[in-house]
Design a protein around this motif. Structure first.
Motif, PDB file in Angstrom:
ATOM      1  N   GLU B 145       0.839  -1.201   0.000  1.00 19.51           N
ATOM      2  CA  GLU B 145       0.000   0.000   0.000  1.00 19.51           C
ATOM      3  C   GLU B 145       0.877   1.256   0.000  1.00 19.51           C
ATOM      4  OE1 GLU B 145      -2.784  -0.210   3.186  1.00 19.51           O
ATOM      5  OE2 GLU B 145      -3.471  -2.229   2.621  1.00 19.51           O
ATOM      6  N   PRO B 146       0.320   2.366  -0.458  1.00 19.93           N
ATOM      7  CA  PRO B 146       1.115   3.601  -0.549  1.00 19.93           C
ATOM      8  C   PRO B 146       1.726   3.983   0.810  1.00 19.93           C
ATOM      9  CG  PRO B 146      -0.991   3.882  -1.673  1.00 19.93           C
ATOM     10  CD  PRO B 146      -1.042   2.547  -0.999  1.00 19.93           C
ATOM     11  N   ASP B 148       2.244   1.929   3.464  1.00 12.65           N
ATOM     12  CA  ASP B 148       2.254   0.601   4.064  1.00 12.65           C
ATOM     13  C   ASP B 148       2.919   0.602   5.446  1.00 12.65           C
ATOM     14  OD1 ASP B 148       2.785  -2.289   4.450  1.00 12.65           O
ATOM     15  OD2 ASP B 148       1.981  -2.391   2.411  1.00 12.65           O
ATOM     16  N   THR B 167       5.884   1.983  -2.678  1.00 10.54           N
ATOM     17  CA  THR B 167       5.178   2.724  -1.639  1.00 10.54           C
ATOM     18  C   THR B 167       5.345   4.214  -1.886  1.00 10.54           C
ATOM     19  OG1 THR B 167       7.125   2.724  -0.233  1.00 10.54           O
ATOM     20  CG2 THR B 167       5.531   0.948   0.100  1.00 10.54           C
ATOM     21  N   ASN B 168       4.727   4.960  -1.019  1.00 15.34           N
ATOM     22  CA  ASN B 168       4.749   6.404  -1.190  1.00 15.34           C
ATOM     23  C   ASN B 168       5.064   7.070   0.150  1.00 15.34           C
ATOM     24  OD1 ASN B 168       4.643   8.602  -2.721  1.00 15.34           O
ATOM     25  ND2 ASN B 168       2.433   8.543  -3.158  1.00 15.34           N
ATOM     26  N   SER B 209      -1.176  -0.006  -3.710  1.00 14.70           N
ATOM     27  CA  SER B 209      -0.371   0.963  -4.449  1.00 14.70           C
ATOM     28  C   SER B 209      -0.658   0.945  -5.948  1.00 14.70           C
ATOM     29  CB  SER B 209       1.118   0.686  -4.236  1.00 14.70           C
ATOM     30  OG  SER B 209       1.503   0.980  -2.922  1.00 14.70           O
TER      31      SER B 209
END
Lengths: 367, 367
Positions: B145-146, B148, B167-168, B209
């Motif tokens: 997930e972005p 995470d 990820t972000n 993501s």
DNA sequence: AACAATATCTGTAACGTTGCAGGTGCTTGT
DNA sequence: ACAAGCACCTGCAACGTTACAGATATTGTT
């Protein structure tokens, strides 16, 4: 201050990683390490009061036995090994087996370890590796053969295992199997009910145990119904999908082509249907196909297919159960199970279900 | 006779299981256990002659380091953990990832251990378990997930890992990803080339993501080509297949139904096609579908599909490579890779390939 | 009162490995 | 001749656990 304080002096009380050990608990409770160890495993020579106290503290600090310590001391790995043939596309269903295994293993200390191997090498290699290095307490194998050397080897050494598929060695060992004999009978029955007379079978590789089961069931049912078997011995379900497609097209171009095909796997059914349509035939008109499926995908692909469901999650659960039982030295008879299919799901316009005749109905799952 | 004989007195020279240990080799060579240990790992303070002698004997007797011993002493487990979400049918491709990982791990001392978890519980649980109990040297996770939490957790603790998906978080960590942005652009391009004007996207779950990557690429390409996007936000690729089918049928019964659908996964494409045909539409006539596929099965199902291949074996190899690199403290920049698709394979009657425009062509795999 | 039995607890050693702090004998420099 | 340096080898201790053989205190028996 405490007389146990000295035992805390040599060696650190809490390792740098912060994980509590028996020594940590021993210090906290003022007991000896041995006592703590025995209290945690509910030994009879520890007072109920002490046990409770120790277990409380252990829970409190989140104690988890160090696997390496246990393994080094006892030889118990708390690991089971799943042997995986990584060659074919056929690996598809292993994810379901894994799911089933892990379901059964939840709540036990067991971990699942994968031991991949290639059919191009000696299939004994991975087995020998695990047994010799004792990297697991037990092994689950698949692609079982009637005279499977791996079964012989592990039996001789008393190494726990469970097989996906039966053997013909005269050895009584833990196994789980899908009743492919029953599957083939059902499949033939559904095609016969559609009025199909010339049936071909796409079977698994002849070396595998379930080849015999499936071909026997097929031949039996064909004979009983007075149908004709169109021999088809050039393709097997776990061949590359393009090869299957090509072989089926050859089959369909023979002068006496089948009007019904039984497929030993869902994946191969896709190739078979593709071949049929590539030959200009229509599924459900000139020809019908009955197949196994392990996910709903196959029937979603072509609703005209007759399908029998094979539950690989169940297989995973049963295999894990059998293996754990084997490790616990439970009697082998309790560790053998057969999953018997009892109906065919057909096209919606047709009879929805083709039920098995009473004589074919499943005996209890665990025989 | 030998001055090392005494060291053989305490403790058995060969354990009952017959497995040789350092002590066995020490006795055979007349050296000390420490020397043998160091000789086997090619330490600089051991003479070349001794090393050779020790290594010869070790090979001869089939010496294998005892994993529990090493692990207890050093903390190194030589295990990598693959975190598996066991909920969905979506697990299909994990067999290919496993294959890739094991390919990369062959010849190393690493074992693969499976750590299954359910999305119904806290996704942090399995990560915490592995990290806290140190049951592996590194972890591979997917469904990234972005933001995470697992990535944050492991980074903070300096625990090696690799993610399938980016990820972000502003954290530079090892990952491998498939370029779903590029995929969506290619898919839209192939449908646009067929003259399709109203496109819908069946995307992955919004929390993941690659949802963003795919929807961005889709929106971009749709806008650039002057097409219309038909919003479709009620189904995701990893929902149960029956649900997808139902939602797509809803979509197709809307007044302004799409004439092209992009599917984010091969499995879901089967459901989409089924829905299309259940609505009385014909693939390739009123509507076209472009999809990802990870096996040839999808296109074998319906040759009319436009497909982009995603290679999960490659993903497995790259993830294993990244994780091993991370464990070895190699610079993170070398441990990130993007797999960029460069063409769409379409129906045979059509242009066989829809090539990417130069501007879209893949940068080097390892950026 | 002496002794045996019981209930409960504990120290030691070992599983196989490796970091550490030496040890031994030989060569080199002065 | 002696110290210093080098090349090579080695014991010891410890990682966390458990089997085993006691130890200690308490209770029961004669």
């Amino acid at each position: 201050m405490n007389d146990k304080a000295k035992s805390a002096e040599s060696g650190s009380l809490r390792p740098p990683d912060g994980r509590p050990t028996l020594k940590t608990i021993a210090f906290m409770t003022g007991l000896g390490v041995t006592t703590v160890s025995r209290a945690l495993k509910d030994a009879p020579d520890i007072s109920a009061d002490t046990k409770q106290r120790v277990q409380l503290v252990a829970r409190q600090v989140g104690y988890r036995p160090n696997r390496a310590g246990v393994r080094l001391r006892t030889g118990k790995t708390n690991v089971i090994s799943l042997l995986l043939n990584t060659d074919e596309q056929l690996m598809g269903f292993i994810s379901d087996i894994i799911y089933g295994i892990s379901q059964e293993l939840a709540g036990t200390p067991y971990h699942i370890i994968l031991t991949p191997y290639s059919g191009r090498n000696d299939p004994m290699d991975p087995v020998r590796y695990v047994v010799e290095t004792q990297s697991a307490d037990g092994i689950i194998i698949s692609r079982t053969e009637p005279h499977d050397q791996r079964v012989k080897y592990m039996t001789e050494r008393g190494f726990p295992f469970a097989t996906h598929g039966r053997t013909n060695l005269g050895i009584d060992h833990p196994w789980h199997d899908f009743d492919n004999h029953a599957f083939a009978r059902l499949a033939v029955g559904s095609l016969a009910a559609r009025g199909r007379r010339r049936l071909a079978l796409l079977a698994p590789e002849p070396s595998l145990s379930y080849h015999q089961h499936m071909t026997d069931g097929f031949a039996e049912a064909v004979a009983e119904a007075g149908l004709n078997e169109i021999p088809f011995k050039t393709a097997w379900v776990d061949q590359p999908i393009d090869d299957i497609r090509a072989r089926v097209m050859d089959l369909l171009n023979r002068p006496n082509r089948p009007d019904g095909i039984v497929c030993g796997s869902g994946t191969s059914a896709l190739a078979v249907v593709n071949a049929i349509e590539s030959c200009g035939l229509t599924l459900g008109r000139e020809i019908d196909v009955a197949t196994k499926q392990s996910t709903k995908l196959v029937q979603m692909f072509r609703p005209q297919l007759f399908v029998v469901n094979e539950d690989f999650r169940l297989a995973g659960r049963e295999l894990a159960r059998a293996l754990l039982g084997s490790i616990a030295s439970r009697p082998v008879r309790d560790l053998q199970s057969l999953s018997v299919p009892d109906c065919v799901v057909g096209p919606e316009e047709e009879a929805q279900l083709f039920m098995a005749k009473p004589a074919e109905l499943a005996p209890a799952l665990r025989s």
